[in-house]
Design a protein around this motif. Structure first.
Motif, mmCIF file in Angstrom:
data_model
loop_
_atom_site.group_PDB
_atom_site.id
_atom_site.type_symbol
_atom_site.label_atom_id
_atom_site.label_comp_id
_atom_site.label_asym_id
_atom_site.label_seq_id
_atom_site.Cartn_x
_atom_site.Cartn_y
_atom_site.Cartn_z
ATOM 1 N N MET A 262 -5.547 34.375 -7.897
ATOM 2 C CA MET A 262 -5.511 34.184 -9.348
ATOM 3 C C MET A 262 -5.919 32.751 -9.700
ATOM 4 O O MET A 262 -5.586 31.805 -8.979
ATOM 5 N N LYS A 263 -6.607 32.608 -10.789
ATOM 6 C CA LYS A 263 -7.012 31.287 -11.236
ATOM 7 C C LYS A 263 -5.782 30.476 -11.649
ATOM 8 O O LYS A 263 -4.763 31.024 -12.052
ATOM 9 N N PRO A 264 -5.873 29.147 -11.567
ATOM 10 C CA PRO A 264 -4.743 28.311 -11.982
ATOM 11 C C PRO A 264 -4.376 28.578 -13.439
ATOM 12 O O PRO A 264 -5.235 28.898 -14.268
ATOM 13 N N LYS A 265 -3.111 28.432 -13.745
ATOM 14 C CA LYS A 265 -2.665 28.600 -15.123
ATOM 15 C C LYS A 265 -3.053 27.369 -15.935
ATOM 16 O O LYS A 265 -2.871 26.237 -15.492
ATOM 17 N N ILE A 266 -3.583 27.607 -17.119
ATOM 18 C CA ILE A 266 -3.996 26.510 -17.977
ATOM 19 C C ILE A 266 -3.219 26.569 -19.294
ATOM 20 O O ILE A 266 -3.064 27.641 -19.881
ATOM 21 N N THR A 267 -2.700 25.436 -19.711
ATOM 22 C CA THR A 267 -2.014 25.321 -20.993
ATOM 23 C C THR A 267 -2.915 24.586 -21.971
ATOM 24 O O THR A 267 -3.379 23.479 -21.671
ATOM 25 N N ILE A 268 -3.164 25.192 -23.115
ATOM 26 C CA ILE A 268 -3.928 24.560 -24.176
ATOM 27 C C ILE A 268 -2.989 24.327 -25.362
ATOM 28 O O ILE A 268 -2.223 25.211 -25.740
ATOM 29 N N ILE A 269 -3.060 23.142 -25.913
ATOM 30 C CA ILE A 269 -2.211 22.768 -27.045
ATOM 31 C C ILE A 269 -3.099 22.446 -28.246
ATOM 32 O O ILE A 269 -4.089 21.717 -28.116
ATOM 33 N N THR A 270 -2.753 22.983 -29.396
ATOM 34 C CA THR A 270 -3.423 22.626 -30.642
ATOM 35 C C THR A 270 -2.401 22.077 -31.628
ATOM 36 O O THR A 270 -1.557 22.820 -32.124
ATOM 37 N N PRO A 271 -2.449 20.766 -31.891
ATOM 38 C CA PRO A 271 -1.635 20.207 -32.970
ATOM 39 C C PRO A 271 -2.403 20.358 -34.276
ATOM 40 O O PRO A 271 -3.639 20.253 -34.296
ATOM 41 N N SER A 272 -1.704 20.610 -35.369
ATOM 42 C CA SER A 272 -2.420 20.851 -36.619
ATOM 43 C C SER A 272 -1.574 20.474 -37.827
ATOM 44 O O SER A 272 -0.342 20.585 -37.807
ATOM 45 N N PHE A 273 -2.278 20.045 -38.868
ATOM 46 C CA PHE A 273 -1.616 19.832 -40.157
ATOM 47 C C PHE A 273 -2.666 19.965 -41.257
ATOM 48 O O PHE A 273 -3.613 19.178 -41.329
ATOM 49 N N ASP B 4 -10.304 30.626 -32.153
ATOM 50 C CA ASP B 4 -11.281 31.533 -31.534
ATOM 51 C C ASP B 4 -11.922 30.897 -30.303
ATOM 52 O O ASP B 4 -12.168 31.582 -29.299
ATOM 53 N N SER B 5 -12.183 29.590 -30.375
ATOM 54 C CA SER B 5 -12.853 28.927 -29.252
ATOM 55 C C SER B 5 -11.991 28.924 -28.005
ATOM 56 O O SER B 5 -12.508 28.926 -26.879
ATOM 57 N N VAL B 6 -10.661 28.912 -28.195
ATOM 58 C CA VAL B 6 -9.750 28.978 -27.050
ATOM 59 C C VAL B 6 -9.695 30.397 -26.493
ATOM 60 O O VAL B 6 -9.869 30.632 -25.285
ATOM 61 N N LEU B 7 -9.477 31.356 -27.369
ATOM 62 C CA LEU B 7 -9.307 32.746 -26.928
ATOM 63 C C LEU B 7 -10.608 33.347 -26.430
ATOM 64 O O LEU B 7 -10.599 34.193 -25.527
ATOM 65 N N ASP B 8 -11.742 32.931 -26.963
ATOM 66 C CA ASP B 8 -13.031 33.468 -26.535
ATOM 67 C C ASP B 8 -13.451 32.986 -25.147
ATOM 68 O O ASP B 8 -14.450 33.464 -24.603
ATOM 69 N N GLN B 9 -12.695 32.047 -24.583
ATOM 70 C CA GLN B 9 -12.968 31.649 -23.196
ATOM 71 C C GLN B 9 -12.746 32.827 -22.250
ATOM 72 O O GLN B 9 -13.287 32.849 -21.147
ATOM 73 N N GLY B 10 -11.906 33.788 -22.682
ATOM 74 C CA GLY B 10 -11.625 34.943 -21.827
ATOM 75 C C GLY B 10 -10.857 34.580 -20.578
ATOM 76 O O GLY B 10 -10.918 35.305 -19.570
ATOM 77 N N TYR B 11 -10.114 33.485 -20.636
ATOM 78 C CA TYR B 11 -9.373 33.013 -19.462
ATOM 79 C C TYR B 11 -8.017 33.713 -19.444
ATOM 80 O O TYR B 11 -7.185 33.521 -20.339
ATOM 81 N N GLU B 12 -7.791 34.528 -18.428
ATOM 82 C CA GLU B 12 -6.605 35.386 -18.408
ATOM 83 C C GLU B 12 -5.299 34.613 -18.222
ATOM 84 O O GLU B 12 -4.293 34.908 -18.869
ATOM 85 N N ASN B 13 -5.311 33.632 -17.343
ATOM 86 C CA ASN B 13 -4.068 32.915 -17.036
ATOM 87 C C ASN B 13 -3.911 31.731 -18.002
ATOM 88 O O ASN B 13 -3.901 30.560 -17.607
ATOM 89 N N LEU B 14 -3.768 32.072 -19.287
ATOM 90 C CA LEU B 14 -3.748 31.084 -20.358
ATOM 91 C C LEU B 14 -2.383 31.037 -21.040
ATOM 92 O O LEU B 14 -1.783 32.078 -21.335
ATOM 93 N N THR C 71 3.763 24.919 -19.067
ATOM 94 C CA THR C 71 4.025 25.357 -17.691
ATOM 95 C C THR C 71 2.739 25.541 -16.890
ATOM 96 O O THR C 71 2.795 25.948 -15.733
ATOM 97 N N GLY C 72 1.605 25.251 -17.494
ATOM 98 C CA GLY C 72 0.334 25.441 -16.795
ATOM 99 C C GLY C 72 0.105 24.401 -15.713
ATOM 100 O O GLY C 72 0.673 23.304 -15.750
ATOM 101 N N ASP C 73 -0.736 24.753 -14.748
ATOM 102 C CA ASP C 73 -1.129 23.788 -13.721
ATOM 103 C C ASP C 73 -2.039 22.719 -14.310
ATOM 104 O O ASP C 73 -2.014 21.560 -13.893
ATOM 105 N N ILE C 74 -2.856 23.143 -15.271
ATOM 106 C CA ILE C 74 -3.808 22.274 -15.944
ATOM 107 C C ILE C 74 -3.464 22.272 -17.435
ATOM 108 O O ILE C 74 -3.087 23.299 -17.994
ATOM 109 N N VAL C 75 -3.604 21.102 -18.073
ATOM 110 C CA VAL C 75 -3.262 20.970 -19.481
ATOM 111 C C VAL C 75 -4.414 20.309 -20.231
ATOM 112 O O VAL C 75 -5.054 19.379 -19.714
ATOM 113 N N SER C 76 -4.662 20.790 -21.437
ATOM 114 C CA SER C 76 -5.624 20.140 -22.319
ATOM 115 C C SER C 76 -5.176 20.359 -23.747
ATOM 116 O O SER C 76 -4.356 21.241 -24.018
#
Length: 306
Positions: free
Chosen positions: A1-12, A23-33, A80-85
């Motif tokens: 399985m690919k490493p788990k990746i955590t994506i954070i979006t701060p917004s106001f 959409d740009s995050v979800l359209d990556q098609g990365y399952e372990n997200l 909790t992801g192995d990789i964070v952005s």
């Protein structure tokens, strides 16, 4: 399985942009997200947009916060992801960005973070420039006075970087990512570089970073934090460069030829990415007097006279 990746979006209050970001995050098609969204209590319709996506989010919240770094750190403590952005709610990832970042870190197991190129777009969607990351070069005082930085939307870290070296500083609101970058490189942690464009930064008049005059306090804090960590010689040079002295006077203090000082300053400025040409003038009160001539983006590299 690919490493788990955590994506954070701060917004106001970014209803005009946030759907593209999501959409740009979800359209990556990365399952372990693991996707975390932290809204600061928006009142412009952002919450309604986020709710349409909540089935795809691991966690989200909308509540008042103390600013962007507070929001990011709130999510980083949950990550909790192995990789964070993180991607701001007016920016977006380009296709296959996650795969490229994961591949770079897997190909460079010693690297604790990776940085790709970032495309800058104007209001109507045209590309204004591309920021291609470079490793810091030359004397370390220029890393701090420049300061050296990397394109934030295209940056990916191993989560343990935040565990070992700390979260973003919550007393900074503009250059906190730059400070974190410098924190890492001063510890010897250089990023793996990715040639591909991974993300888009949208340039618009309401962008938080659009007013460069607000960056001064953050950049001054970077100097206060890191100049004391330099060697005595590096501290001497840094002090002279922000002192207001002429090139001739600096040369006399350092026992160098004036041309050497001027050439070195032009060399370092020439290495600044395109994004920062306009910042040089805005930051002049912070980093000290600099030559007024046009920046030479093709200045010779490797000058390391002091």
């Amino acid at each position: 399985m690919k490493p788990k990746i955590t994506i954070i979006t701060p917004s106001f209050n970014q209803a005009a942009f946030i759907e593209r970001t999501l959409d740009s995050v979800l359209d990556q098609g990365y399952e372990n997200l693991e996707y975390l969204v932290v809204d600061g209590g928006s009142t412009d319709g952002s919450i309604e947009i986020i709710r349409r996506y909540e089935d795809h989010l691991a966690w989200w919240v909308s509540e008042p916060d103390r600013g962007q770094t507070d929001a990011l750190n709130k999510a980083l403590r949950r990550a909790t992801g192995d990789i964070v952005s993180y991607v701001n709610s007016d920016d977006a990832y380009l296709p296959d960005a996650f795969d490229a970042a994961i591949a770079a870190l897997q190909d460079n197991p010693a690297a604790q973070w990776a940085v790709g190129a970032c495309r800058f777009e104007g209001d109507v969607g045209f590309t204004t420039e591309v920021w291609e990351p470079q490793l810091p070069r030359g004397p370390r005082h220029w890393w701090i006075l420049g300061p050296w930085g990397a394109p934030q939307p295209s940056t990916f870290w191993r989560r343990r970087v935040f565990e070992e070296f700390g979260l973003f500083r919550e007393d900074m609101h503009f250059a906190f990512d730059t400070e974190h970058n410098i924190r890492l490189v001063m510890e010897g942690l250089l990023p793996a570089l990715i040639d591909e464009e991974l993300a888009v930064r949208v340039l618009h008049e309401d962008a938080k970073s659009a007013d460069l005059s607000q960056w001064g306090e953050d950049l001054e804090l970077i100097r206060e934090l890191y100049i004391p960590r330099l060697t005595p010689r590096e501290r001497q040079v840094a002090s002279l460069l922000v002192s207001g002295l002429s090139n001739k006077q600096i040369a006399q203090e350092l026992r160098l030829f004036p041309a050497t000082v001027k050439c070195h300053v032009h060399s370092v400025l020439g290495k600044l990415d395109l994004r920062r040409r306009g910042e040089v003038a805005a930051f002049a009160p912070v980093i000290g007097p600099l030559p007024s001539k046009d920046l030479d983006l093709h200045a010779p590299r490797g000058l390391n006279h002091y």
